[in-house]
Write an enzyme that holds these catalytic residues in place. Structure first.
Site, mmCIF file in Angstrom:
data_model
loop_
_atom_site.group_PDB
_atom_site.id
_atom_site.type_symbol
_atom_site.label_atom_id
_atom_site.label_comp_id
_atom_site.label_asym_id
_atom_site.label_seq_id
_atom_site.Cartn_x
_atom_site.Cartn_y
_atom_site.Cartn_z
ATOM 1 N N HIS A 99 -24.144 40.367 53.740
ATOM 2 C CA HIS A 99 -24.273 40.543 52.286
ATOM 3 C C HIS A 99 -23.860 41.954 51.875
ATOM 4 O O HIS A 99 -23.601 42.798 52.716
ATOM 5 C CB HIS A 99 -25.696 40.217 51.823
ATOM 6 C CG HIS A 99 -26.780 40.997 52.517
ATOM 7 N ND1 HIS A 99 -27.061 42.319 52.235
ATOM 8 C CD2 HIS A 99 -27.653 40.632 53.486
ATOM 9 C CE1 HIS A 99 -28.073 42.717 52.980
ATOM 10 N NE2 HIS A 99 -28.445 41.726 53.757
ATOM 11 N N ASP A 113 -47.137 16.727 33.637
ATOM 12 C CA ASP A 113 -47.179 17.653 32.492
ATOM 13 C C ASP A 113 -47.691 19.038 32.893
ATOM 14 O O ASP A 113 -48.152 19.812 32.048
ATOM 15 C CB ASP A 113 -48.021 17.055 31.361
ATOM 16 C CG ASP A 113 -49.435 16.736 31.824
ATOM 17 O OD1 ASP A 113 -49.682 16.811 33.047
ATOM 18 O OD2 ASP A 113 -50.283 16.409 30.976
ATOM 19 N N ARG A 167 -33.902 45.060 57.741
ATOM 20 C CA ARG A 167 -33.306 45.448 56.454
ATOM 21 C C ARG A 167 -34.158 46.570 55.891
ATOM 22 O O ARG A 167 -35.391 46.530 56.022
ATOM 23 C CB ARG A 167 -33.293 44.232 55.512
ATOM 24 C CG ARG A 167 -32.707 44.492 54.140
ATOM 25 C CD ARG A 167 -32.366 43.186 53.404
ATOM 26 N NE ARG A 167 -33.513 42.388 53.033
ATOM 27 C CZ ARG A 167 -33.781 41.190 53.532
ATOM 28 N NH1 ARG A 167 -32.987 40.636 54.431
ATOM 29 N NH2 ARG A 167 -34.848 40.524 53.137
ATOM 30 N N ASP A 209 -37.552 46.206 43.871
ATOM 31 C CA ASP A 209 -37.159 45.309 44.969
ATOM 32 C C ASP A 209 -37.081 46.120 46.255
ATOM 33 O O ASP A 209 -36.120 46.849 46.461
ATOM 34 C CB ASP A 209 -35.796 44.698 44.588
ATOM 35 C CG ASP A 209 -35.251 43.755 45.637
ATOM 36 O OD1 ASP A 209 -35.980 43.428 46.595
ATOM 37 O OD2 ASP A 209 -34.080 43.353 45.497
HETATM 38 MN MN LIG Z 1 -32.590 43.260 46.936
#
Ligand SMILES: [Mn+2]
Length: 425
Positions: A343, A35, A403, A263
């Site tokens: 991507h 729970d 990135r 982000d």
């Molecule tokens: Mn992103």
């Protein structure tokens, strides 16, 4: 405050065709085990249209033949025994007061409502039938709609994303705040990392947590604190490895403030200095990031053209390093670059990190960036040892993952970059 949500519903009603309806479900409480509940996060579209943070709720809008409409809210009733454990339930009466929606019913009656009303033999029902909460209920409603010969059942995202993709000033302010909290955390933590203040990835994680929580913000998604070859895994979230002095560290961390996400990704050398292979790849990704941003600034730039510009820089760079051993055109045509950059360069940003909204128009042409759109630019290059095992990549590149991700707001004149974090080496 509630006027904001009312206005959005008004816009949605204007978009809705006559003899059609739209159903939006709230999120469902999720359990970690037995729970023990996960912290509740409202469904973004339900939040966008109601501002209600209740689970077990739904919004139904029905537009009749004569363009009259009904707004109906379903929510759970107050319950003393529950409220002593998990706190405040808004209940039907107060939900009605807050939203100014007059017809409010119990959530448990939603299925019966569909069964006993003629809305399902309308022309269209907009409904997120593939959503990942209330699976049984979604199936049931889909079944009823089909039985009652609803002519078309369409994913509600088609309608709602038309509104959500263009941000209001109110939303832009919140996203800017989210980006500011996130930038401050990145700046401080990057400085600390480069001075070797941390030994393990989870210590960096802890620092981000502290900097977000003290601003009443939290993570928009599980952060990626990836040192060394962990950075070549796109969504590495274990964040539990020891960080080595001359490794790279990739920080992809999303901040959520008042429901709105920013982000950001930066990749840094832990020893303040890149080795030559790291530097060569970093320079390509940075060039792609800058070129893609310049493209986004242009009038009538499309989201695809931003990606194309990034891809172009990445192919050129990989050919120069003799990692791609073909002509530019061949690399583009065969998509061989996708072994290293698999991507897209951008996604929409808003209430969801990967916000709703299509990337093409109905005629399949790429969406033109318009004032009020918010999106990321995040070119990258990865050399994952496992993924690339059959490919010839000089050894010094293996394990590198870089990135660089920024958040942009399209404005009337150009673009505003919300994430300026210069990396001083
Ligand atoms: Mn992103």
């Amino acid at each position: 405050m509630n006027k904001i949500y009312k206005n959005r519903r008004k816009k949605l009603i204007d978009l809705l065709e006559s003899e059609s309806s739209i159903l939006i479900l709230s999120n469902q409480t999720q359990y970690k085990n037995s729970d023990i509940e996960y912290r509740f996060r409202q469904d973004s579209s339900f939040w966008y249209l109601t501002g209600l943070n209740e689970n077990d709720s739904a919004l139904l809008i029905i537009k009749h033949k004569n363009n009259d409409y009904d707004e109906i809210l379903f929510t759970k009733a107050r319950n003393k025994n529950k409220e002593i454990w998990t706190g405040h339930i808004l209940g039907l009466e107060r939900a009605s007061e807050y939203t100014e929606i007059k017809k409010v019913y119990r959530f448990n009656d939603l299925e019966d409502f569909f069964e006993n009303n003629n809305i399902c033999n309308f022309k269209k029902l907009y409904f997120d039938f593939a959503g990942n909460s209330y699976l049984d209920l979604r199936k049931k409603i889909l079944q009823i709609a089909k039985q009652k010969r609803c002519q078309e059942i369409i994913n509600s995202e088609y309608l709602i994303s038309e509104l959500r993709i263009i941000k209001e000033d109110y939303e832009i302010d919140l996203i800017k705040k989210s980006a500011k909290i996130n930038c401050n955390a990145h700046k401080t933590i990057i400085e600390m990392c480069m001075n070797n203040n941390f030994k393990y990835e989870y210590q960096v994680y802890a620092e981000f947590s502290k900097m977000f929580l003290k601003e009443n913000a939290n993570y928009a998604y599980e952060p990626i604190i990836a040192s060394g070859k962990n950075a070549s895994i796109l969504h590495y979230v274990a964040n539990n490895q020891e960080m080595k002095k001359n490794d790279l560290l990739l920080l992809d961390v999303g901040c959520e403030y008042e429901y709105y996400a920013s982000d950001i990704t930066r990749t840094i050398p832990l020893g303040k200095k890149f080795n030559s292979a790291q530097k060569a790849i970093y320079d390509i990704v940075l060039k792609a990031n800058i070129a893609a941003k310049e493209q986004a600034f242009k009038l009538n730039a499309t989201i695809q053209s931003v990606h194309d510009v990034a891809v172009k820089e990445i192919i050129k760079g990989l050919i120069d390093l003799k990692i791609l051993k073909t002509s530019f055109d061949e690399a583009l045509e065969t998509k061989s670059y996708m072994k290293f950059f698999m991507h897209k360069t951008s996604h929409w940003l808003g209430l969801d990190t990967h916000d709703v909204g299509f990337y093409t128009e109905k005629d399949n042409s790429s969406k033109i960036l318009k004032t009020g759109m918010l999106f990321t630019i995040e070119p990258a290059i990865y050399f994952n040892e496992f993924y690339l095992e059959d490919y010839e990549v000089p050894k010094e590149f293996l394990g590198i993952g870089i990135r660089i991700e920024d958040n942009l707001l399209k404005t009337d004149s150009a673009c505003e970059v919300l994430t300026e974090i210069p990396i001083k080496l």
